[in-house]
Design a protein around this motif. Structure first.
Motif, PDB file in Angstrom:
ATOM      1  N   HIS A  34      38.106  55.732  36.969  1.00 48.58           N
ATOM      2  CA  HIS A  34      38.732  56.655  37.916  1.00 48.58           C
ATOM      3  C   HIS A  34      39.177  55.954  39.192  1.00 48.58           C
ATOM      4  CE1 HIS A  34      39.509  60.366  40.133  1.00 48.58           C
ATOM      5  NE2 HIS A  34      38.716  59.916  41.097  1.00 48.58           N
ATOM      6  N   ALA A  35      38.327  55.156  39.787  1.00 49.89           N
ATOM      7  CA  ALA A  35      38.670  54.500  41.055  1.00 49.89           C
ATOM      8  C   ALA A  35      39.802  53.494  40.876  1.00 49.89           C
ATOM      9  CB  ALA A  35      37.442  53.812  41.647  1.00 49.89           C
ATOM     10  N   THR A  36      39.788  52.775  39.756  1.00 49.23           N
ATOM     11  CA  THR A  36      40.842  51.787  39.493  1.00 49.23           C
ATOM     12  C   THR A  36      42.192  52.456  39.298  1.00 49.23           C
ATOM     13  OG1 THR A  36      39.313  50.182  38.522  1.00 49.23           O
ATOM     14  CG2 THR A  36      41.627  50.011  37.879  1.00 49.23           C
ATOM     15  N   LEU A  63      45.655  52.198  41.757  1.00 47.40           N
ATOM     16  CA  LEU A  63      47.018  51.838  41.399  1.00 47.40           C
ATOM     17  C   LEU A  63      48.007  52.909  41.850  1.00 47.40           C
ATOM     18  CD1 LEU A  63      46.479  50.383  37.811  1.00 47.40           C
ATOM     19  CD2 LEU A  63      47.000  49.098  39.881  1.00 47.40           C
ATOM     20  N   ALA A  64      47.654  54.175  41.628  1.00 52.04           N
ATOM     21  CA  ALA A  64      48.549  55.258  42.032  1.00 52.04           C
ATOM     22  C   ALA A  64      48.717  55.310  43.549  1.00 52.04           C
ATOM     23  CB  ALA A  64      48.027  56.586  41.503  1.00 52.04           C
ATOM     24  N   SER A  65      47.677  54.945  44.281  1.00 56.50           N
ATOM     25  CA  SER A  65      47.772  54.967  45.741  1.00 56.50           C
ATOM     26  C   SER A  65      48.748  53.916  46.259  1.00 56.50           C
ATOM     27  CB  SER A  65      46.386  54.754  46.369  1.00 56.50           C
ATOM     28  OG  SER A  65      45.989  53.389  46.327  1.00 56.50           O
ATOM     29  N   TRP A  66      49.064  52.937  45.419  1.00 57.97           N
ATOM     30  CA  TRP A  66      50.046  51.919  45.776  1.00 57.97           C
ATOM     31  C   TRP A  66      51.414  52.197  45.147  1.00 57.97           C
ATOM     32  CZ3 TRP A  66      49.900  48.646  49.643  1.00 57.97           C
ATOM     33  CH2 TRP A  66      48.669  48.327  50.206  1.00 57.97           C
ATOM     34  N   GLY A  67      51.608  53.402  44.639  1.00 56.06           N
ATOM     35  CA  GLY A  67      52.920  53.809  44.165  1.00 56.06           C
ATOM     36  C   GLY A  67      53.182  53.547  42.699  1.00 56.06           C
ATOM     37  N   ILE A  68      52.133  53.315  41.909  1.00 61.29           N
ATOM     38  CA  ILE A  68      52.279  53.027  40.481  1.00 61.29           C
ATOM     39  C   ILE A  68      51.699  54.181  39.674  1.00 61.29           C
ATOM     40  CG2 ILE A  68      51.668  51.454  38.605  1.00 61.29           C
ATOM     41  CD1 ILE A  68      51.246  49.312  40.874  1.00 61.29           C
ATOM     42  N   VAL A  69      52.524  54.822  38.858  1.00 60.19           N
ATOM     43  CA  VAL A  69      52.059  55.895  37.985  1.00 60.19           C
ATOM     44  C   VAL A  69      51.246  55.289  36.846  1.00 60.19           C
ATOM     45  CG1 VAL A  69      52.778  57.739  36.421  1.00 60.19           C
ATOM     46  CG2 VAL A  69      54.047  57.340  38.550  1.00 60.19           C
ATOM     47  N   VAL A  70      50.132  55.929  36.507  1.00 61.35           N
ATOM     48  CA  VAL A  70      49.273  55.433  35.423  1.00 61.35           C
ATOM     49  C   VAL A  70      48.995  56.556  34.431  1.00 61.35           C
ATOM     50  CG1 VAL A  70      47.139  54.258  34.823  1.00 61.35           C
ATOM     51  CG2 VAL A  70      48.127  53.935  37.107  1.00 61.35           C
ATOM     52  N   GLY A  71      49.273  56.282  33.162  1.00 59.94           N
ATOM     53  CA  GLY A  71      48.867  57.174  32.085  1.00 59.94           C
ATOM     54  C   GLY A  71      47.792  56.499  31.266  1.00 59.94           C
ATOM     55  N   GLY A  87      31.217  44.293  33.867  1.00 57.14           N
ATOM     56  CA  GLY A  87      31.116  44.762  35.242  1.00 57.14           C
ATOM     57  C   GLY A  87      32.315  45.516  35.763  1.00 57.14           C
ATOM     58  N   PHE A  88      33.424  45.534  35.015  1.00 54.08           N
ATOM     59  CA  PHE A  88      34.642  46.124  35.557  1.00 54.08           C
ATOM     60  C   PHE A  88      34.643  47.651  35.521  1.00 54.08           C
ATOM     61  CE2 PHE A  88      39.177  47.391  35.321  1.00 54.08           C
ATOM     62  CZ  PHE A  88      39.549  46.945  36.585  1.00 54.08           C
ATOM     63  N   THR A  89      33.969  48.247  34.564  1.00 52.23           N
ATOM     64  CA  THR A  89      33.946  49.709  34.495  1.00 52.23           C
ATOM     65  C   THR A  89      33.052  50.289  35.586  1.00 52.23           C
ATOM     66  OG1 THR A  89      32.210  49.565  32.824  1.00 52.23           O
ATOM     67  CG2 THR A  89      34.479  49.850  32.049  1.00 52.23           C
ATOM     68  N   GLU A  90      33.208  51.594  35.816  1.00 52.74           N
ATOM     69  CA  GLU A  90      32.541  52.242  36.941  1.00 52.74           C
ATOM     70  C   GLU A  90      31.359  53.114  36.525  1.00 52.74           C
ATOM     71  OE1 GLU A  90      36.048  54.188  38.398  1.00 52.74           O
ATOM     72  OE2 GLU A  90      37.090  52.254  38.498  1.00 52.74           O
ATOM     73  N   ASP A  91      30.837  52.887  35.317  1.00 48.74           N
ATOM     74  CA  ASP A  91      29.689  53.648  34.817  1.00 48.74           C
ATOM     75  C   ASP A  91      28.395  52.958  35.247  1.00 48.74           C
ATOM     76  OD1 ASP A  91      30.552  51.553  33.242  1.00 48.74           O
ATOM     77  OD2 ASP A  91      29.898  52.450  31.363  1.00 48.74           O
ATOM     78  N   THR A  92      28.145  52.952  36.539  1.00 53.33           N
ATOM     79  CA  THR A  92      27.030  52.197  37.123  1.00 53.33           C
ATOM     80  C   THR A  92      25.681  52.636  36.563  1.00 53.33           C
ATOM     81  OG1 THR A  92      28.288  51.908  39.164  1.00 53.33           O
ATOM     82  CG2 THR A  92      25.905  51.566  39.270  1.00 53.33           C
ATOM     83  N   GLN A 107      35.237  43.960  41.404  1.00 55.45           N
ATOM     84  CA  GLN A 107      36.170  45.024  41.009  1.00 55.45           C
ATOM     85  C   GLN A 107      37.339  45.098  41.984  1.00 55.45           C
ATOM     86  OE1 GLN A 107      33.698  48.504  40.971  1.00 55.45           O
ATOM     87  NE2 GLN A 107      33.036  48.217  38.843  1.00 55.45           N
ATOM     88  N   GLU A 108      37.044  45.014  43.272  1.00 52.72           N
ATOM     89  CA  GLU A 108      38.108  45.091  44.275  1.00 52.72           C
ATOM     90  C   GLU A 108      39.075  43.918  44.150  1.00 52.72           C
ATOM     91  OE1 GLU A 108      36.329  45.436  48.103  1.00 52.72           O
ATOM     92  OE2 GLU A 108      35.750  47.533  47.826  1.00 52.72           O
ATOM     93  N   ARG A 109      38.543  42.718  43.898  1.00 54.25           N
ATOM     94  CA  ARG A 109      39.425  41.561  43.735  1.00 54.25           C
ATOM     95  C   ARG A 109      40.359  41.744  42.540  1.00 54.25           C
ATOM     96  NH1 ARG A 109      34.493  38.810  44.191  1.00 54.25           N
ATOM     97  NH2 ARG A 109      34.062  38.228  46.348  1.00 54.25           N
ATOM     98  N   VAL A 110      39.806  42.211  41.434  1.00 56.65           N
ATOM     99  CA  VAL A 110      40.622  42.409  40.234  1.00 56.65           C
ATOM    100  C   VAL A 110      41.687  43.475  40.490  1.00 56.65           C
ATOM    101  CG1 VAL A 110      40.601  43.156  37.832  1.00 56.65           C
ATOM    102  CG2 VAL A 110      38.808  41.635  38.675  1.00 56.65           C
ATOM    103  N   ARG A 111      41.306  44.578  41.132  1.00 57.78           N
ATOM    104  CA  ARG A 111      42.291  45.620  41.439  1.00 57.78           C
ATOM    105  C   ARG A 111      43.413  45.072  42.310  1.00 57.78           C
ATOM    106  NH1 ARG A 111      37.585  49.734  43.174  1.00 57.78           N
ATOM    107  NH2 ARG A 111      36.867  50.332  41.093  1.00 57.78           N
ATOM    108  N   GLY A 112      43.064  44.242  43.294  1.00 61.05           N
ATOM    109  CA  GLY A 112      44.073  43.677  44.171  1.00 61.05           C
ATOM    110  C   GLY A 112      45.008  42.735  43.433  1.00 61.05           C
TER     111      GLY A 112
END
Length: 275
Positions: free
Chosen positions: A63-65, A69-77, A207-212, A228-233
């Protein structure tokens, strides 16, 4: 004169944080595929990607990832299919391709967001990373592909990679993998188009998924939030350059670019690693 590799530290710090767009979340089910759509609230001719989840994972684990992406203007399906113990990898790749067709053909959000059908990409994590390569092979619709800690899939993503004509981003880990699910360096080496290969310190496939809570319960380890933040960036910068055609982020497509806790390898260096 010695060439200096681009330094991504400053733009990576920026792109690792939430972007300026308000994000809306909807369902893919209306178009016949179980899953979610994350979209900027408005924008014409936006870039879009289909996102593939890892084995036994769900869209909710990203969800956060996807929101990032959408917050930076990229639509994700993100199709939420093939979640069972024995998934059909080719079928999942077909779902990713169908998702791209859906995104390119409808108005999103409250009708204030549209996708440019010439700015489509495919992204995946683990199993989804391998499926993303299968989707991109011999597919003129795909203009960029990113595989995050890609795992082995059937048919082989290594065999499909030479048929990919779109620029690629492959991300691997500098940490040992618990299950050794794939060989990101090998996948990058086989890529048929320009490819960027990065390894991220403090990060691995699990470690990349958010199911902590699940990770802590089964003893995989503590959350890898910084990784996770580095990979998203890194992913966001690559997609903004390749799909949004924003040249201010061109260094994210440079195979020599580096950043703190991010190491890049050229094709020659990859050949030596997998020899």
């Amino acid at each position: 004169m010695v060439a200096v590799s681009p330094n991504l530290n400053k733009p990576l710090s920026k792109l690792s944080k939430r972007g300026p767009h308000r994000v809306l979340v909807g369902d893919l089910a209306y178009a016949g595929i179980e899953g979610k759509v994350y979209t900027p609230a408005e924008g014409d001719g936006l870039p879009a990607v289909a996102f593939g989840h890892d084995w036994l994972k769900s869209v909710k684990n990203y969800h956060a990832t996807l929101r990032h992406l959408a917050s930076w203007g990229i639509v994700v399906g993100a199709p939420d299919t093939e979640r069972g113990f024995s998934p059909d990898h080719a079928g999942f790749a077909a779902d990713l391709d169908s998702t791209l067709q859906i995104l390119a053909g409808v108005k999103l959000g409250h009708g204030n967001a549209t996708v440019n059908p010439g700015r489509l990409g495919v992204v995946g994590h683990g199993m989804g990373g391998g499926a993303a390569v299968l989707t991109a092979a011999n597919n003129d619709r795909v203009k960029a592909v990113a595989a995050l800690f890609p795992a082995v899939v059937t048919p082989s993503a290594y065999d499909a990679a030479p048929a990919v004509d779109a620029p690629g981003l492959i991300i691997g880990s500098q940490k040992g993998e618990l299950f050794g699910a794939g060989n990101p360096a090998k996948l990058a080496h086989h890529f048929g188009s320009d490819v960027v290969f990065r390894e991220v310190d403090g990060m691995n496939q699990q470690g990349f998924t958010e199911d902590t809570l699940v990770k802590l319960t089964v003893g995989i380890g503590l959350p890898q939030t910084a990784g996770q933040e580095r990979v998203r960036g890194l992913l966001t910068g690559f997609l903004l350059h390749q799909l949004a055609q924003d040249n201010s982020y061109a260094n994210f497509s440079d195979p020599d670019a580096s950043a703190k806790k991010v190491v890049s390898y050229t094709r020659d260096e990859l050949a030596e690693r997998i020899a």
